[in-house]
Design an enzyme around this catalytic site. Structure first.
Site, short mmCIF file in Angstrom:
data_model
loop_
_atom_site.label_atom_id
_atom_site.label_comp_id
_atom_site.label_asym_id
_atom_site.label_seq_id
_atom_site.Cartn_x
_atom_site.Cartn_y
_atom_site.Cartn_z
N GLY A 171 0.85 -1.19 0.00
CA GLY A 171 0.00 0.00 0.00
C GLY A 171 0.88 1.24 0.00
O GLY A 171 2.04 1.19 -0.43
N ARG A 172 0.33 2.34 0.51
CA ARG A 172 1.08 3.60 0.49
C ARG A 172 2.38 3.50 1.29
O ARG A 172 3.43 3.97 0.85
CB ARG A 172 0.21 4.73 1.04
CG ARG A 172 -0.83 5.18 0.05
CD ARG A 172 -1.82 6.11 0.71
NE ARG A 172 -2.91 5.35 1.26
CZ ARG A 172 -4.19 5.72 1.23
NH1 ARG A 172 -4.52 6.87 0.70
NH2 ARG A 172 -5.12 4.96 1.76
N ILE A 173 2.28 2.86 2.47
CA ILE A 173 3.50 2.77 3.31
C ILE A 173 4.49 1.79 2.68
O ILE A 173 5.69 2.05 2.65
CB ILE A 173 3.14 2.36 4.75
CG1 ILE A 173 2.21 3.39 5.39
CG2 ILE A 173 4.41 2.22 5.59
CD1 ILE A 173 1.67 3.01 6.76
N ARG A 197 -2.33 -8.56 -1.76
CA ARG A 197 -3.54 -9.28 -2.21
C ARG A 197 -3.63 -9.26 -3.74
O ARG A 197 -3.98 -10.24 -4.37
CB ARG A 197 -4.80 -8.63 -1.63
CG ARG A 197 -5.31 -9.33 -0.40
CD ARG A 197 -6.45 -8.58 0.17
NE ARG A 197 -6.15 -7.15 0.28
CZ ARG A 197 -7.01 -6.23 0.66
NH1 ARG A 197 -8.23 -6.55 0.94
NH2 ARG A 197 -6.66 -4.96 0.75
N ARG A 200 1.13 -5.34 11.78
CA ARG A 200 0.39 -5.74 12.97
C ARG A 200 0.97 -7.04 13.51
O ARG A 200 1.30 -7.95 12.73
CB ARG A 200 -1.11 -5.95 12.65
CG ARG A 200 -1.90 -4.67 12.50
CD ARG A 200 -2.04 -3.92 13.82
NE ARG A 200 -2.79 -2.69 13.73
CZ ARG A 200 -2.27 -1.47 13.55
NH1 ARG A 200 -0.97 -1.31 13.45
NH2 ARG A 200 -3.05 -0.41 13.51
N ASP A 217 8.12 -3.81 15.67
CA ASP A 217 7.52 -2.62 16.28
C ASP A 217 6.11 -2.93 16.78
O ASP A 217 5.49 -2.09 17.43
CB ASP A 217 7.47 -1.48 15.24
CG ASP A 217 6.95 -0.17 15.83
OD1 ASP A 217 7.43 0.21 16.92
OD2 ASP A 217 6.08 0.47 15.21
N GLU A 269 -0.45 -6.19 22.46
CA GLU A 269 0.25 -5.02 23.00
C GLU A 269 -0.48 -4.49 24.24
O GLU A 269 -1.71 -4.51 24.27
CB GLU A 269 0.32 -3.94 21.92
CG GLU A 269 1.17 -4.40 20.75
CD GLU A 269 1.16 -3.43 19.57
OE1 GLU A 269 0.54 -2.35 19.69
OE2 GLU A 269 1.74 -3.75 18.54
N HIS A 306 5.85 -0.07 19.49
CA HIS A 306 4.88 0.45 18.52
C HIS A 306 5.03 1.98 18.35
O HIS A 306 4.12 2.75 18.67
CB HIS A 306 3.44 0.09 18.94
CG HIS A 306 2.46 0.14 17.79
ND1 HIS A 306 1.34 -0.65 17.73
CD2 HIS A 306 2.43 0.90 16.67
CE1 HIS A 306 0.66 -0.38 16.62
NE2 HIS A 306 1.31 0.57 15.97
C1 DGY Z 1 -1.41 2.92 12.63
O1 DGY Z 1 -1.67 4.07 12.31
O2 DGY Z 1 -2.13 1.97 12.36
C2 DGY Z 1 -0.13 2.69 13.33
O3 DGY Z 1 0.03 1.38 13.75
C3 DGY Z 1 0.04 3.66 14.46
O4 DGY Z 1 -0.83 3.43 15.47
#
Ligand code: DGY
Length: 327
Positions: free
Chosen positions: A158-160, A180, A237, A261, A266, A284
């Site tokens: 995706g974007r990240i 996907r 995640r 991270d 969590e 995180h």
């Molecule tokens: C998100 O934006 O989903 C990151 O995990 C930061 O909480």
């Protein structure tokens, strides 16, 4: 922003902790009701009657959505919204928004930092210096791992994912990915399965969204496929990884190292992971700078303003993009 007549009557629920800037911005235009957590048992009759919006970074279950008959919108603080039952919200005509874009570059920066810390052991080297060991024992040992000659696979384009890929390219490393769907017009090799991607690379970066579709997708087989020089990085995640399999892979040398991270439960990080010397662990923090968290908070508030002033969501999630504001 011009609010319509009666907009002062809009009541927004904030369950659990939310960024203070979001709470104060929302409070400039709406009535804010705070609640310990998003538990239907904690809702009073008055809340059930009044609440039309939620601003939150907490779990919002189907039961909680059902307990609020006038609910119109859930503005999630975070790009990941696996904690919100967005499918159920969509069926009930409730809009869900998240906070994309404003955190993309920050998360990508942190991912590269975590990758370098993991392979070059920078946190451990600093701890060595601070403990006086440089002076007493001499130079820190050469790191077994390096970024040089690595081949990087990205799980989640995706974007990240794309922002991470651009950075990895700048380091001179080849990038491939699993998603996907294949993303059009990308110069990176696409693998239709995560296992095939892991077999082709030695460094896997997970930035995939959480939820049922990715639950424990990074399993023992995928980790083993990375090989003994393998490095696994997770900024997506924790639920996407079989943490027991990861601990086993780190302990028995099936992979070389991991940088994490995010965790499945969590802030409870398994003792077994804490005991892995070859794991670099962060609480995180990928998007957690003052600058970026402020921008995320602003976007939470702006989504609510846009919804209640002109019936538009600025950043709707895919599951609720069809939802229209009630006239
Ligand atoms: C998100 O934006 O989903 C990151 O995990 C930061 O909480």
């Amino acid at each position: 922003m011009r609010m319509p007549e009666g907009a002062g009557e809009v009541t927004i629920l904030v369950p659990g902790k939310l960024h203070p800037h979001a709470v104060s911005r929302i409070g400039e235009h709406f009535k804010v009701v705070e609640l310990e957590r998003a538990d239907p048992a904690l809702l009073t009759e008055e809340m059930k009657q009044d609440i039309v919006g939620i601003a939150s970074s907490e779990t919002i279950s189907a039961d909680f959505i059902d307990a609020l008959p006038r609910l119109q919108i859930i503005a999630n603080f975070g790009v990941g919204y696996d904690a919100v039952d967005a499918v159920h919200a969509g069926k009930k005509g409730v809009m869900v928004t998240n906070t994309p874009d404003v955190l993309t570059e920050e998360v990508a920066d942190t991912t590269i930092g975590l990758l370098i810390n993991t392979v070059r052991e920078l946190p451990k080297a600093e701890a060595y210096l601070r403990a006086g060991r440089w002076r007493s024992e001499g130079a820190y040992p050469y790191t077994r791992a390096t970024l040089r000659a690595r081949s990087v696979g990205i799980f989640g384009m995706g974007r990240i994912g794309r922002a991470i890929a651009r950075r990895v390219e700048a380091f001179g490393l080849p990038v491939s990915y699993h998603n996907r769907r294949e993303v059009a017009d990308l110069p990176y090799a696409y693998f239709p399965s995560l296992l095939a991607l892991a077999e082709a690379v030695d460094t896997l970066i997970c930035v995939a969204p959480g939820g049922a579709g990715t639950a424990k997708a990074v399993n023992a087989q995928v980790l083993r496929a990375l090989g003994p020089n393998g490095v696994f990085i997770n900024v997506g995640r924790g639920s996407s990884v079989d943490e027991e399999a990861l601990v086993a892979a780190l302990r028995d040398g099936a992979i070389l190292a991991a940088g994490l991270d995010v965790f499945a439960d969590e802030p409870n990080v398994p003792e077994a992971l804490l005991g892995c010397e070859n794991a670099c662990l962060l609480p995180h923090v990928a998007s957690a700078s003052v600058h970026t968290r402020q921008a995320m908070a602003e976007l939470v508030a702006e989504n609510l303003f846009a919804w209640f002033s002109r019936g538009e969501a600025l950043t709707p999630v895919a599951e609720t993009v069809h939802v229209r504001a009630k006239a």
